[in-house]
Design a protein around this motif. Structure first.
Motif, PDB file in Angstrom:
ATOM      1  N   TRP A  75     129.081 -24.742 105.728  1.00 31.70           N
ATOM      2  CA  TRP A  75     128.252 -25.492 106.768  1.00 31.70           C
ATOM      3  C   TRP A  75     129.349 -26.563 107.365  1.00 31.70           C
ATOM      4  N   VAL A  76     129.426 -26.850 108.641  1.00 31.57           N
ATOM      5  CA  VAL A  76     130.082 -28.043 109.335  1.00 31.57           C
ATOM      6  C   VAL A  76     129.038 -28.636 110.245  1.00 31.57           C
ATOM      7  N   PRO A  77     129.062 -30.028 110.189  1.00 31.33           N
ATOM      8  CA  PRO A  77     128.170 -30.766 111.052  1.00 31.33           C
ATOM      9  C   PRO A  77     128.766 -30.536 112.497  1.00 31.33           C
ATOM     10  N   ASP A  78     127.675 -30.703 113.303  1.00 28.03           N
ATOM     11  CA  ASP A  78     128.002 -30.604 114.931  1.00 28.03           C
ATOM     12  C   ASP A  78     128.914 -31.779 115.303  1.00 28.03           C
ATOM     13  N   THR A  79     130.204 -31.678 115.303  1.00 25.77           N
ATOM     14  CA  THR A  79     131.088 -32.831 115.669  1.00 25.77           C
ATOM     15  C   THR A  79     132.405 -32.337 116.140  1.00 25.77           C
ATOM     16  N   THR A  80     133.026 -32.831 117.054  1.00 25.17           N
ATOM     17  CA  THR A  80     134.035 -32.614 117.574  1.00 25.17           C
ATOM     18  C   THR A  80     135.271 -33.248 116.618  1.00 25.17           C
ATOM     19  N   ASP A  81     135.051 -34.346 115.882  1.00 22.27           N
ATOM     20  CA  ASP A  81     135.958 -35.102 115.127  1.00 22.27           C
ATOM     21  C   ASP A  81     136.311 -34.260 113.851  1.00 22.27           C
ATOM     22  N   PRO A  82     137.822 -34.385 113.548  1.00 22.62           N
ATOM     23  CA  PRO A  82     138.136 -33.868 112.266  1.00 22.62           C
ATOM     24  C   PRO A  82     137.333 -34.184 111.015  1.00 22.62           C
ATOM     25  N   LEU A  83     136.989 -33.634 110.187  1.00 23.91           N
ATOM     26  CA  LEU A  83     135.999 -33.808 109.073  1.00 23.91           C
ATOM     27  C   LEU A  83     137.019 -34.703 107.808  1.00 23.91           C
ATOM     28  N   ALA A  84     136.307 -35.385 107.193  1.00 21.01           N
ATOM     29  CA  ALA A  84     136.855 -36.266 106.046  1.00 21.01           C
ATOM     30  C   ALA A  84     136.935 -35.518 104.736  1.00 21.01           C
ATOM     31  N   GLY A  85     136.283 -34.373 104.582  1.00 26.78           N
ATOM     32  CA  GLY A  85     136.478 -33.890 103.285  1.00 26.78           C
ATOM     33  C   GLY A  85     135.425 -32.516 103.323  1.00 26.78           C
ATOM     34  N   GLN A 157     142.181 -29.113 109.336  1.00 25.68           N
ATOM     35  CA  GLN A 157     142.413 -30.373 108.469  1.00 25.68           C
ATOM     36  C   GLN A 157     141.756 -30.334 107.109  1.00 25.68           C
ATOM     37  N   MET A 158     140.798 -29.435 106.914  1.00 26.83           N
ATOM     38  CA  MET A 158     139.975 -29.417 105.657  1.00 26.83           C
ATOM     39  C   MET A 158     140.728 -28.665 104.737  1.00 26.83           C
ATOM     40  N   VAL A 159     141.957 -27.992 105.020  1.00 26.86           N
ATOM     41  CA  VAL A 159     142.743 -27.308 103.976  1.00 26.86           C
ATOM     42  C   VAL A 159     143.390 -28.625 103.100  1.00 26.86           C
ATOM     43  N   ASP A 160     143.645 -29.707 103.670  1.00 29.63           N
ATOM     44  CA  ASP A 160     143.883 -30.885 102.878  1.00 29.63           C
ATOM     45  C   ASP A 160     143.069 -31.952 102.502  1.00 29.63           C
ATOM     46  N   ALA A 161     141.883 -31.586 102.903  1.00 30.68           N
ATOM     47  CA  ALA A 161     140.837 -32.875 102.615  1.00 30.68           C
ATOM     48  C   ALA A 161     140.571 -33.005 101.221  1.00 30.68           C
ATOM     49  N   PRO A 162     139.915 -34.191 100.917  1.00 29.52           N
ATOM     50  CA  PRO A 162     139.370 -34.260  99.539  1.00 29.52           C
ATOM     51  C   PRO A 162     138.020 -33.677  99.373  1.00 29.52           C
TER      52      PRO A 162
END
Length: 353
Positions: A75-85, A157-162
């Motif tokens: 599940w991913v939130p409704d945002t156009t920003d990269p995710l932090a983790g 970006q989630m590939v490298d996310a914490p």
């Protein structure tokens, strides 16, 4: 007043009120369906995250761990920003935890800290072998699943996310094992009634991970002893929190009431957005640093901050009295570390029930 006029008004309202960005989308959708009732909808908008995307898929069985069914829901939130983790949720022994990705509580946490969710199912096989995960097969399956979620959601970006990991019972043990194998990637870990706590791991990077262990005093006595003994080995050295609830057993019960605030504080602090020492921060006022871009995800691993225990709070494990580290009057060596005032109050409330 026309529907378009109402929609335009609500758009301006939401732009001016950044704390409520998801209100507009929900209002606009309900207007189109002619079900607009402003008082009711506002309450719903505040309680639920914005519309977002969910993904389901099945992975290959884990031969060494002897697990035949491996499945995930992202599940991913409704945002156009990269995710932090990514928040990784692992249920108890052989459970199907995929429905946790649909939980309003987990979705609100993920939205607030800018994380995606990966909810797991490890079932149909040996009941204990996958928990020890000696060869890292389960941990690597989680890493592959995070990569798959990144691909499916268009958030490379989630590939490298914490990762922040939470587990109940056996899921806690799986989470602890993951932390031992990939400690540099774990921003925080939460455990609801795990049976061995941190597992006795004393590696330096492992001891840097903020962890919270919610344990029921009425649980299996051996599990309680092993978990608390392992916790005690890191007390005073590691940013670990023990919440030993006197009235609970092995069930989930109210453990998330302290674990979720812990995640908010730990994620903010590890990613460099903590409030000043002794202050209660608002998650709505903090903006987490975003790692990566859609064009160059491979260059942007987040640096996780090592926490200073003296910047946190302490709690008395007997009386549940709390204070900022420098103001704590009891024995600091036996006190329970807490990342901030908000978590300290949640810890106190949870244990005094």
């Amino acid at each position: 007043m026309s529907e378009q006029t109402i929609a335009d008004f609500l758009q301006r309202f939401c732009v001016l009120n950044l704390v409520l960005p998801r209100v507009h989308a929900l209002f606009k959708d309900m207007i189109s369906q002619k079900f607009l009732r402003i008082g009711i909808v506002l309450g719903v908008a505040l309680a639920n995250p914005a519309s977002a995307a969910t993904y389901d898929w099945t992975a290959e069985p884990l031969k060494d761990a002897q697990i035949n069914t491996v499945a995930f829901r992202g599940w991913v939130p409704d945002t156009t920003d990269p995710l932090a983790g990514v928040l990784v949720l692992i249920p108890g022994r052989h459970g199907d935890g995929r429905s946790m990705a649909d939980s309003a509580a987990w979705q609100e946490l993920a939205t607030e800290v800018g994380f995606g969710i990966l909810a797991c199912q490890f079932s149909d096989g040996d009941p204990g072998r996958y928990q020890s995960d000696d060869k890292g097969e389960v941990a690597n399956a989680i890493n592959k699943a995070v990569n798959e979620l990144a691909k499916l959601s268009g958030k490379p970006q989630m590939v490298d996310a914490p990762l922040a990991l939470w587990g109940h019972s056996a899921g806690s043990n799986v989470s602890s094992k993951y932390c031992g194998l990939f400690p540099e990637r774990v921003v925080a870990m939460g455990s609801s009634k795990g049976t061995w706590g941190p597992g006795g791991n004393s590696a330096a990077k492992f001891l840097e991970i903020p962890m919270i262990y919610a344990i029921g005093a009425n649980d299996n006595p051996e599990w309680v002893k092993v978990s608390t003994d392992h916790f005690n080995k890191g007390q005073g050295k590691a940013p670990w929190t023990l919440a030993l609830q006197s009235k609970e057993g092995h069930g989930l019960d109210g453990s998330l009431d302290v674990i979720i605030p812990f995640f908010v504080a730990a994620i903010n602090q590890r990613l460099g957005k903590a409030p000043a020492t002794g202050q209660t921060g608002s998650i709505f006022k903090s903006e987490l640093p975003r790692i990566g871009t859609t064009s160059s995800p491979s260059k942007t691993k987040a640096a996780l901050k090592k926490l200073n225990l003296r910047d946190g709070w302490l709690g008395d494990p007997e009386t549940y009295e709390i204070a900022a580290y420098s103001d704590f009057k009891g024995s600091k060596s036996s006190a329970i570390w807490l990342p901030d005032e908000t978590v300290a109050l949640a810890w106190q409330s949870y244990l005094r029930r």
